[in-house]
Design a protein around this motif. Structure first.
Motif, PDB file in Angstrom:
ATOM      1  N   ARG A  92      -4.973  16.860  -4.506  1.00 20.64           N
ATOM      2  CA  ARG A  92      -5.730  16.306  -3.369  1.00 20.64           C
ATOM      3  C   ARG A  92      -5.211  14.917  -2.990  1.00 20.64           C
ATOM      4  N   LEU A  93      -4.943  14.083  -3.994  1.00 21.88           N
ATOM      5  CA  LEU A  93      -4.429  12.736  -3.713  1.00 21.88           C
ATOM      6  C   LEU A  93      -3.083  12.817  -2.990  1.00 21.88           C
ATOM      7  N   LYS A 143       4.238   5.620  -5.448  1.00 27.36           N
ATOM      8  CA  LYS A 143       4.258   5.632  -6.921  1.00 27.36           C
ATOM      9  C   LYS A 143       3.261   6.661  -7.448  1.00 27.36           C
ATOM     10  N   LEU A 144       2.042   6.604  -6.912  1.00 26.76           N
ATOM     11  CA  LEU A 144       0.991   7.510  -7.391  1.00 26.76           C
ATOM     12  C   LEU A 144       1.372   8.969  -7.151  1.00 26.76           C
ATOM     13  N   PHE A 192       2.314   1.723  -3.420  1.00 23.96           N
ATOM     14  CA  PHE A 192       1.266   2.223  -4.322  1.00 23.96           C
ATOM     15  C   PHE A 192       1.104   3.735  -4.143  1.00 23.96           C
ATOM     16  N   GLU A 245       4.253  10.183  -9.312  1.00 29.34           N
ATOM     17  CA  GLU A 245       3.819  10.370 -10.704  1.00 29.34           C
ATOM     18  C   GLU A 245       2.895  11.582 -10.852  1.00 29.34           C
ATOM     19  N   GLU A 246       2.023  11.798  -9.856  1.00 30.95           N
ATOM     20  CA  GLU A 246       1.136  12.971  -9.917  1.00 30.95           C
ATOM     21  C   GLU A 246       1.961  14.261  -9.892  1.00 30.95           C
ATOM     22  N   THR A 297     -13.639  18.109  -4.744  1.00 37.21           N
ATOM     23  CA  THR A 297     -14.722  17.368  -4.088  1.00 37.21           C
ATOM     24  C   THR A 297     -15.956  18.242  -3.859  1.00 37.21           C
ATOM     25  N   ARG A 312      -7.532  16.921  -8.791  1.00 36.28           N
ATOM     26  CA  ARG A 312      -7.520  15.676  -8.015  1.00 36.28           C
ATOM     27  C   ARG A 312      -6.103  15.222  -7.667  1.00 36.28           C
ATOM     28  N   GLY A 313      -5.149  15.530  -8.540  1.00 41.75           N
ATOM     29  CA  GLY A 313      -3.769  15.100  -8.291  1.00 41.75           C
ATOM     30  C   GLY A 313      -3.232  15.685  -7.000  1.00 41.75           C
ATOM     31  N   LYS A 338       0.833  -1.210   0.000  1.00 47.98           N
ATOM     32  CA  LYS A 338       0.000   0.000   0.000  1.00 47.98           C
ATOM     33  C   LYS A 338       0.867   1.260   0.000  1.00 47.98           C
ATOM     34  N   LYS A 384      -3.511  13.839   0.639  1.00 51.02           N
ATOM     35  CA  LYS A 384      -4.134  12.810   1.477  1.00 51.02           C
ATOM     36  C   LYS A 384      -3.247  11.580   1.668  1.00 51.02           C
ATOM     37  N   LEU A 385      -2.439  11.247   0.687  1.00 52.72           N
ATOM     38  CA  LEU A 385      -1.699   9.980   0.744  1.00 52.72           C
ATOM     39  C   LEU A 385      -0.282  10.126   1.304  1.00 52.72           C
TER      40      LEU A 385
END
Lengths: 110, 135
Positions: free
Chosen positions: B110-111, B42-43, B39, B46-47, B96, B107-108, B36, B114-115
Protein backbone atom coordinates in the motif's frame (compact mmCIF):
# COMPACT_ATOMS: atom_id res chain seq x y z
CA UNK A 1 17.66 2.65 17.22
CA UNK A 2 17.57 3.44 20.93
CA UNK A 3 14.73 3.72 23.43
CA UNK A 4 14.95 5.82 26.58
CA UNK A 5 12.17 5.17 29.06
CA UNK A 6 11.11 7.56 31.79
CA UNK A 7 8.40 7.17 34.39
CA UNK A 8 6.53 10.46 34.46
CA UNK A 9 3.23 11.59 36.00
CA UNK A 10 2.13 7.99 36.58
CA UNK A 11 2.81 6.81 33.08
CA UNK A 12 5.75 5.60 31.02
CA UNK A 13 7.27 7.84 28.36
CA UNK A 14 9.38 5.97 25.80
CA UNK A 15 11.54 8.20 23.63
CA UNK A 16 12.67 6.40 20.51
CA UNK A 17 15.66 7.58 18.50
CA UNK A 18 16.72 6.59 14.98
CA UNK A 19 15.08 4.25 12.50
CA UNK A 20 12.25 1.82 13.26
CA UNK A 21 12.77 -0.65 10.46
CA UNK A 22 13.02 -4.36 9.83
CA UNK A 23 16.51 -4.63 11.30
CA UNK A 24 15.60 -3.08 14.67
CA UNK A 25 11.87 -3.77 15.03
CA UNK A 26 12.60 -6.98 17.01
CA UNK A 27 14.65 -4.89 19.51
CA UNK A 28 11.82 -2.38 19.85
CA UNK A 29 9.38 -5.22 20.44
CA UNK A 30 11.60 -6.60 23.23
CA UNK A 31 11.58 -3.26 25.07
CA UNK A 32 7.79 -3.09 24.96
CA UNK A 33 7.31 -6.80 25.73
CA UNK A 34 8.87 -6.07 29.14
CA UNK A 35 6.54 -3.12 29.79
CA UNK A 36 3.55 -5.18 28.64
CA UNK A 37 4.57 -8.12 30.84
CA UNK A 38 4.42 -5.67 33.77
CA UNK A 39 0.98 -4.56 32.54
CA UNK A 40 2.15 -0.94 32.31
CA UNK A 41 -1.20 0.89 32.16
CA UNK A 42 -0.24 3.98 30.14
CA UNK A 43 2.54 4.48 27.62
CA UNK A 44 3.49 7.47 25.49
CA UNK A 45 5.89 6.78 22.62
CA UNK A 46 7.74 9.95 21.67
CA UNK A 47 8.82 10.14 18.02
CA UNK A 48 10.60 13.49 17.64
CA UNK A 49 13.98 11.75 17.12
CA UNK A 50 12.61 8.98 14.91
CA UNK A 51 13.93 9.49 11.41
CA UNK A 52 12.35 6.60 9.52
CA UNK A 53 9.63 3.98 9.93
CA UNK A 54 8.97 1.13 7.50
CA UNK A 55 6.03 -1.27 7.30
CA UNK A 56 7.66 -3.72 9.71
CA UNK A 57 8.03 -0.85 12.18
CA UNK A 58 4.35 -0.01 11.72
CA UNK A 59 3.44 -3.67 12.23
CA UNK A 60 5.51 -3.76 15.43
CA UNK A 61 3.70 -0.70 16.79
CA UNK A 62 0.35 -2.28 15.90
CA UNK A 63 1.40 -5.42 17.80
CA UNK A 64 2.35 -3.35 20.86
CA UNK A 65 -1.02 -1.57 20.80
CA UNK A 66 -2.88 -4.86 20.43
CA UNK A 67 -1.03 -6.37 23.41
CA UNK A 68 -1.64 -3.29 25.56
CA UNK A 69 -5.34 -3.30 24.79
CA UNK A 70 -5.54 -6.96 25.86
CA UNK A 71 -5.21 -5.87 29.51
CA UNK A 72 -6.89 -2.48 29.17
CA UNK A 73 -3.68 -0.48 28.75
CA UNK A 74 -3.60 2.76 26.78
CA UNK A 75 -0.96 4.09 24.45
CA UNK A 76 -0.43 7.40 22.67
CA UNK A 77 2.11 8.45 20.05
CA UNK A 78 3.59 11.94 20.02
CA UNK A 79 6.00 14.27 18.25
CA UNK A 80 5.98 12.67 14.79
CA UNK A 81 7.45 14.43 11.77
CA UNK A 82 5.08 15.21 8.92
CA UNK A 83 6.72 12.51 6.77
CA UNK A 84 6.21 9.78 9.35
CA UNK A 85 2.70 10.90 10.21
CA UNK A 86 1.98 10.65 6.49
CA UNK A 87 2.74 6.91 6.63
CA UNK A 88 0.18 6.48 9.42
CA UNK A 89 -2.35 8.39 7.32
CA UNK A 90 -1.73 6.33 4.16
CA UNK A 91 -2.18 3.09 6.09
CA UNK A 92 -5.07 4.64 8.10
CA UNK A 93 -3.26 3.76 11.30
CA UNK A 94 -3.94 7.34 12.36
CA UNK A 95 -7.48 6.06 13.04
CA UNK A 96 -6.20 3.18 15.17
CA UNK A 97 -3.64 5.08 17.25
CA UNK A 98 -4.08 8.18 19.35
CA UNK A 99 -1.52 10.52 17.77
CA UNK A 100 -0.79 13.81 19.50
CA UNK A 101 1.40 16.69 18.34
CA UNK A 102 3.60 16.84 21.48
CA UNK A 103 4.62 14.72 24.43
CA UNK A 104 2.90 17.16 26.81
CA UNK A 105 -0.33 16.88 24.86
CA UNK A 106 -0.08 13.08 24.88
CA UNK A 107 0.47 12.97 28.63
CA UNK A 108 -2.38 15.35 29.36
CA UNK A 109 -5.58 13.45 30.00
CA UNK A 110 -4.12 9.99 29.44
CA UNK B 1 18.41 -0.47 -23.41
CA UNK B 2 17.97 2.11 -20.66
CA UNK B 3 20.77 4.67 -20.37
CA UNK B 4 22.82 4.59 -17.15
CA UNK B 5 21.01 1.52 -15.85
CA UNK B 6 22.61 0.04 -12.74
CA UNK B 7 21.89 -3.54 -11.64
CA UNK B 8 22.70 -5.08 -8.29
CA UNK B 9 22.20 -8.69 -7.24
CA UNK B 10 22.03 -9.48 -3.53
CA UNK B 11 21.50 -12.64 -1.48
CA UNK B 12 18.18 -12.90 0.34
CA UNK B 13 19.40 -11.32 3.55
CA UNK B 14 17.93 -8.31 5.32
CA UNK B 15 21.36 -6.78 5.94
CA UNK B 16 21.72 -5.88 2.25
CA UNK B 17 18.52 -3.81 2.04
CA UNK B 18 19.97 -0.55 3.38
CA UNK B 19 23.12 -0.94 1.28
CA UNK B 20 21.07 -1.03 -1.93
CA UNK B 21 18.74 1.83 -0.95
CA UNK B 22 21.74 3.97 -0.01
CA UNK B 23 23.34 3.33 -3.40
CA UNK B 24 20.11 4.37 -5.15
CA UNK B 25 19.83 7.57 -3.10
CA UNK B 26 23.50 8.48 -3.64
CA UNK B 27 23.04 8.12 -7.40
CA UNK B 28 20.27 10.75 -7.33
CA UNK B 29 22.31 13.66 -5.98
CA UNK B 30 22.88 15.19 -9.47
CA UNK B 31 19.11 15.48 -9.89
CA UNK B 32 18.53 17.31 -6.59
CA UNK B 33 15.30 15.66 -5.41
CA UNK B 34 13.84 17.20 -2.26
CA UNK B 35 13.97 15.51 1.12
CA UNK B 36 10.41 14.17 0.92
CA UNK B 37 11.03 12.51 -2.45
CA UNK B 38 14.22 10.92 -1.12
CA UNK B 39 12.31 9.64 1.91
CA UNK B 40 9.60 8.12 -0.31
CA UNK B 41 12.14 6.54 -2.67
CA UNK B 42 14.17 5.06 0.20
CA UNK B 43 11.04 3.65 1.84
CA UNK B 44 9.57 2.16 -1.33
CA UNK B 45 12.88 0.67 -2.50
CA UNK B 46 13.36 -0.92 0.92
CA UNK B 47 9.76 -2.18 1.08
CA UNK B 48 10.06 -3.78 -2.36
CA UNK B 49 13.41 -5.40 -1.57
CA UNK B 50 12.17 -6.62 1.80
CA UNK B 51 9.07 -8.16 0.17
CA UNK B 52 11.29 -9.85 -2.42
CA UNK B 53 13.54 -11.31 0.31
CA UNK B 54 10.93 -12.24 2.91
CA UNK B 55 7.85 -13.11 0.85
CA UNK B 56 9.28 -13.79 -2.62
CA UNK B 57 12.38 -15.80 -1.78
CA UNK B 58 11.15 -16.80 1.72
CA UNK B 59 14.55 -15.62 3.04
CA UNK B 60 16.28 -18.54 1.29
CA UNK B 61 19.89 -17.34 1.18
CA UNK B 62 20.56 -19.43 -1.92
CA UNK B 63 18.08 -17.31 -3.85
CA UNK B 64 18.86 -13.79 -5.04
CA UNK B 65 17.12 -10.47 -5.49
CA UNK B 66 17.96 -8.32 -8.50
CA UNK B 67 17.54 -4.58 -8.24
CA UNK B 68 17.91 -2.33 -11.30
CA UNK B 69 17.53 1.43 -11.38
CA UNK B 70 17.93 4.25 -13.88
CA UNK B 71 16.80 7.80 -14.46
CA UNK B 72 14.98 8.72 -17.64
CA UNK B 73 13.51 12.19 -18.27
CA UNK B 74 13.92 13.15 -14.59
CA UNK B 75 12.04 10.06 -13.49
CA UNK B 76 13.62 7.36 -11.37
CA UNK B 77 12.77 3.78 -12.32
CA UNK B 78 13.41 0.90 -9.93
CA UNK B 79 12.83 -2.77 -10.76
CA UNK B 80 13.04 -5.41 -8.03
CA UNK B 81 12.85 -9.07 -8.99
CA UNK B 82 13.04 -12.19 -6.83
CA UNK B 83 13.40 -15.87 -7.66
CA UNK B 84 10.26 -16.99 -5.84
CA UNK B 85 6.97 -18.30 -7.26
CA UNK B 86 5.41 -14.83 -7.40
CA UNK B 87 2.18 -13.52 -5.92
CA UNK B 88 -1.02 -11.85 -7.01
CA UNK B 89 -0.82 -8.25 -5.79
CA UNK B 90 -4.59 -7.90 -6.18
CA UNK B 91 -5.07 -10.60 -3.54
CA UNK B 92 -3.08 -8.80 -0.84
CA UNK B 93 -5.65 -8.00 1.87
CA UNK B 94 -6.37 -4.27 2.15
CA UNK B 95 -4.62 -3.32 5.41
CA UNK B 96 -6.93 -0.32 5.86
CA UNK B 97 -10.11 -2.42 6.07
CA UNK B 98 -11.51 -2.66 9.56
CA UNK B 99 -10.93 -6.40 9.97
CA UNK B 100 -7.32 -6.14 8.75
CA UNK B 101 -6.08 -3.21 10.84
CA UNK B 102 -4.33 -5.46 13.36
CA UNK B 103 -2.80 -7.73 10.69
CA UNK B 104 0.93 -7.51 10.18
CA UNK B 105 1.16 -7.63 6.39
CA UNK B 106 -0.07 -5.67 3.38
CA UNK B 107 1.10 -2.19 4.38
CA UNK B 108 4.32 -2.31 2.35
CA UNK B 109 2.50 -2.73 -0.96
CA UNK B 110 0.00 0.00 0.00
CA UNK B 111 2.81 2.43 0.86
CA UNK B 112 4.52 1.73 -2.47
CA UNK B 113 1.29 2.26 -4.44
CA UNK B 114 0.60 5.55 -2.66
CA UNK B 115 4.10 7.04 -2.60
CA UNK B 116 5.38 6.14 -6.08
CA UNK B 117 3.93 7.65 -9.26
CA UNK B 118 3.61 4.39 -11.20
CA UNK B 119 3.74 0.80 -9.99
CA UNK B 120 3.28 -2.40 -11.93
CA UNK B 121 3.98 -6.08 -11.48
CA UNK B 122 4.84 -8.74 -14.05
CA UNK B 123 2.30 -11.49 -14.68
CA UNK B 124 4.12 -14.00 -12.47
CA UNK B 125 4.19 -11.51 -9.62
CA UNK B 126 7.89 -11.80 -8.84
CA UNK B 127 8.93 -8.46 -10.33
CA UNK B 128 7.82 -4.96 -9.43
CA UNK B 129 8.58 -1.80 -11.38
CA UNK B 130 8.23 1.58 -9.72
CA UNK B 131 8.56 5.08 -11.13
CA UNK B 132 8.93 8.37 -9.30
CA UNK B 133 9.47 11.87 -10.67
CA UNK B 134 12.55 13.52 -9.19
CA UNK B 135 11.20 17.07 -9.52
Amino acid sequence: MAVKTESKNGLMVCRVEGDIDISCSPDLKKVFDKLIAQKTPKIVIEFSKVTYVDSSGLATLVGILKNMRSYGGRMRLAGMSTKIKGLFEITKLDKLFEIMATEEEAIAGL
Amino acid sequence: MEENKVSIEIPSEIKYIRKVSSEILESLSPYGPDEKRLFDIKLCAEEAIRNAIVHGNRADKKLHVRVSYWVEKDKLNIVVEDEGPGFDPEKVPDPTEKGNMFKESGRGVRLIRKLMDKVDFNEKGNRIRMEKALK
